[in-house]
Design an enzyme around this catalytic site. Structure first.
Site, PDB file in Angstrom:
ATOM      1  N   LYS B 118       0.799  -1.227   0.000  1.00 54.16           N
ATOM      2  CA  LYS B 118       0.000   0.000   0.000  1.00 54.16           C
ATOM      3  C   LYS B 118       0.833   1.279   0.000  1.00 54.16           C
ATOM      4  O   LYS B 118       0.396   2.308  -0.493  1.00 54.16           O
ATOM      5  CB  LYS B 118      -0.958   0.001   1.202  1.00 54.16           C
ATOM      6  N   GLU B 140      -9.839   5.745   2.926  1.00 59.43           N
ATOM      7  CA  GLU B 140     -10.605   4.657   3.516  1.00 59.43           C
ATOM      8  C   GLU B 140      -9.640   3.514   3.782  1.00 59.43           C
ATOM      9  O   GLU B 140      -8.604   3.406   3.132  1.00 59.43           O
ATOM     10  CB  GLU B 140     -11.700   4.197   2.543  1.00 59.43           C
ATOM     11  N   SER B 407       1.505  -9.691  -0.797  1.00 58.86           N
ATOM     12  CA  SER B 407       1.218  -8.260  -0.730  1.00 58.86           C
ATOM     13  C   SER B 407       1.452  -7.633   0.635  1.00 58.86           C
ATOM     14  O   SER B 407       1.690  -6.440   0.733  1.00 58.86           O
ATOM     15  CB  SER B 407      -0.224  -8.003  -1.178  1.00 58.86           C
TER      16      SER B 407
END
Lengths: 296, 430
Positions: B118, B140, B407
């Site tokens: 991210k 969010e 991830s």
């Protein structure tokens, strides 16, 4: 109410213009369909028309209403929980029409509701029950053809071109070029969002709406309505001084929820009374001679 | 065996830092959506008018900045010196031996600063926000990984930060909530709707509609209105570009498959993008099968959904015949989303990528397997991809290669696993 024989022009515009000629600004009142029940929705629409509402904007419940504040979000959630379906909204309108109420009625509907119901089917049902306009808050001008094209096709095929208006929505963040693009092909009324934000009562009418209304007026002769944040007679009067019509939603829905939640068995009846009184007091601010509104 | 393993690790490390074309070197993708953000029929800009001008501002700014050498250099600088890019491509030897089939490689996005992919997008978007002169950023978050990444980037650049998070997710990801607060962000709990990622995104959009003039909305998924699916893909495509070069360096050939988990789809589109022109490389997106696709308690939008519009985008969506968004379920908060990014929808329809679903139980099993066999505790989200990769590797020839995009790391999930799972795991962790 005047009867409309000619169906090729927007009934909404004709109704608002007729009022303006008598020195009245139009009052557009919003409720969420199915909150708290379909039967109540039918009654409250009638009561609002009786109390002086010129146009009713009926919200089709959606689980994720992005443009709405907490009051209307809650009404949406409760309506869905109570089993409200899109087809029931048409049923409610049909009942109102069958009782002789002919004032303009528009639906506030999110794009996913339209899409999942079937755009053609939705528009055909609107035509069938007597819906005069659609407000689609998440359909910007970039995507408007998705509704505009089938709308023109279906109303033309029914020999009622212009019977349903796709209401243009403008916001204070729109520059002049964008305002022009949005107004192009619009009809019914121009929905001027008074401020950046979601629906809900605010203490003051934001200053930026004056500029927006001016920019819209300079570019169209479609009636101009101001909405978002109008929650009391004083603000309604200020908005009415500025525009041709005033849209009031959250305060009506919260009046309903107050009475229904606290009122026990008689809650719905009390809610009808309270909404009627509220609508009268709002309309009284929008007529040149307040006694006209009370005489209805 | 051990020495071979060490050699492999050394090769990985060498490969990872070699060559100027590797670095974190930024090169933009070349498959562009239409002017209104359509990937095929998917995508679009279905949001209230108030924020449309801000989307156009973003389209214009991104179009300009992505070719601006000073912006690219700035991004590169932070990705290498702050985030720790490039991340290694690691050959999972024991996992491969256990499966007895394809050679499994892990793209170690879990080794990024803040523990997930991210941060790639958070840094990029924060740099855009700064250049647009926005004083405040909102986001969010589901699992909290994107929230932590944005809070981190906001702290780095001294920008006010507010993160929306579903009340349900706040409960299951308390560690990340505390991390965000520690980083100086305000965390706003969202208890409307299902109190998960979808509702957090609703509230973030409402905030943005209200404060659009001074606020940048840093969407974390490759979803939402145009241009977010494009921007997020571009910032995440560094994953696939690195992995492609790394596998060429280590194996002298392209992989047979690239596997990534898909919620909204940011890590998957990032991993896939560089491989899209390589027609022989299978691309596999693994959705959250929850309790099983037949139970309706899942979050597999492509495998188990229909078409619809949510959060500004036309996409595969979990909703009923009236368009009401249905409740989703996944053990992985970061996958618990009823929609999926528009480019994935297009890749599914064209058949370029395949989308499958893995259940909660299968993901938890992969979570345990990878922890024990490789000493890597994967995020529950990434565990979905590991699970499917293990399954498919078993039936593939030994010379074939599968890359799994790992991830994120699983530290955030350990508490939740202890709480929610049976005593077997409890015993195992003691």
């Amino acid at each position: 109410m005047k009867t409309r024989l000619q169906l090729t022009r927007s009934r909404i515009e004709e109704h608002i213009r007729a009022g303006l000629q008598n020195g009245e600004k139009a009052l557009i009142t919003f409720v969420t369909a199915g909150y708290p029940s379909v039967d109540f929705t039918v009654e409250v629409i009638k009561r609002m028309f009786d109390a002086g509402s010129d146009v009713v904007e009926l919200g089709v419940p959606f689980s994720d209403p992005l443009a709405d504040g907490p009051v209307i979000q809650n009404a949406n959630t409760q309506a869905i929980l109570s089993g409200m379906k899109t087809r029931d909204v048409f049923e409610a309108v049909s009942r109102v029409r069958s009782e002789g109420y002919s004032n303009p009625l528009v639906l506030l509907v999110y794009i996913n509701t339209l899409y999942r119901y079937g755009i053609d089917r939705f528009l055909e049902d609107c035509l069938r029950v007597g819906i005069d306009g659609l407000v689609v808050p998440d359909l910007p001008v970039e995507e408007r053809h998705l509704i505009q094209d089938p709308l023109e096709r279906i109303t033309s095929a029914a020999k009622r071109p212009g019977a349903i208006s796709l209401i243009p929505m403008v916001s204070p963040t729109c520059d002049d070029r964008r305002v022009e693009a949005i107004l192009k092909g619009g009809s019914g009324f121009v929905y001027c969002v008074s401020t950046t934000g979601v629906t809900g009562v605010r203490a003051e009418l934001p200053a930026e709406v004056t500029d927006l209304v001016g920019r819209v007026r300079a570019r169209t002769d479609i009636p101009v309505a101001v909405g978002f944040g109008v929650g009391d007679p004083l603000t309604a009067a200020k908005a009415g001084a500025l525009a041709d019509a005033v849209i009031v939603g959250s305060v009506i829905v919260s009046t309903i929820s107050d009475k229904v939640c606290k009122g026990g068995n008689g809650g719905e009846r009390e809610a009808l009374e309270a909404v009627g009184a509220l609508v009268s007091s709002l309309k009284a601010q929008l007529v040149a001679r307040p006694d006209v509104a009370h005489s209805k | 065996m051990n020495s071979g393993r060490e050699a492999e690790v050394r090769a990985t490390a060498t490969g990872a830092v070699r060559g100027p074309e590797m670095g974190a070197g930024f090169a933009w993708g070349n498959s562009e959506p239409t002017e209104t953000g359509r990937f095929g029929e998917y995508g679009g800009m279905f949001v209230p008018e108030t924020v449309i001008p801000a989307l156009h501002e973003l389209i214009e700014a991104f179009g300009r900045l992505k070719d601006d050498p000073s912006f690219v250099a700035e991004l590169d600088h932070y990705l290498t010196t702050y985030c720790g890019r490039p991340t290694p491509l690691y050959f999972a030897e024991r996992l491969t031996a256990e499966c007895g089939g394809a050679r499994i490689y892990l793209k170690r996005e879990d080794l990024n600063h803040t523990g997930a992919h991210k941060i790639n997008n958070a840094i990029g978007q924060m740099l855009i926000a700064r250049r647009l002169g926005k004083s405040r950023v909102i986001a969010e978050t589901g699992a909290g990984q994107h929230g932590v990444a944005v809070a981190t980037a906001a702290a780095l650049f001294g920008i006010e930060c507010c993160i929306y998070m579903g009340a349900e997710d706040i409960k299951r990801q308390s560690l990340n909530v505390y991390r965000m607060k520690l980083l100086g962000a305000e965390v706003r709990s969202v208890s409307s709707g299902t109190s998960t990622l979808k509702d957090a995104m609703n509230e973030a959009i409402r905030d943005w509609v209200t404060n659009v003039r001074n606020t940048h909305y840093a969407v974390g998924s490759a979803a939402g209105p145009h241009p977010y699916p494009l921007i997020v893909r571009e910032f995440q495509s560094v994953i696939g570009r690195e992995a492609r070069q790394q596998i060429l360096d280590q194996e002298k050939r392209l992989p047979d498959a690239v596997v990534a988990c898909v919620g909204g789809g940011s890590n998957a589109i990032g991993a896939f993008h560089a491989f899209i022109p390589d027609k022989d490389v299978q691309l596999i997106g693994v959705e959250a099968g929850g309790l099983g696709l037949a139970t309706n308690k899942h979050a597999a939008s492509i495998s188990g959904g229909t078409k619809g519009i949510l959060h500004g985008s036309f996409q595969y969506l979990l909703c009923d015949e009236d368009g009401q968004i249905t409740g989703t379920h996944s053990i992985a908060a970061g996958l618990d989303y009823p929609g999926v990014g528009p480019e994935h929808c297009m890749l599914h329809d064209t058949g370029r990528a395949k989308y499958v679903a893995v259940t909660d139980d299968e993901a938890v099993s992969a979570f345990r397997t990878l922890s024990r066999l490789e000493g890597i505790i994967p995020a529950l989200e990434s565990s979905h991809a590991v699970s499917y990769a293990v399954k498919m590797a078993q039936s593939m020839p030994k010379e074939s290669i599968v890359i799994v995009n790992l991830s994120g790391r699983g530290d955030k999930d350990v508490q939740d696993i202890i709480r929610s799972q049976d005593s077997k795991i409890g015993e195992m962790t003691v």
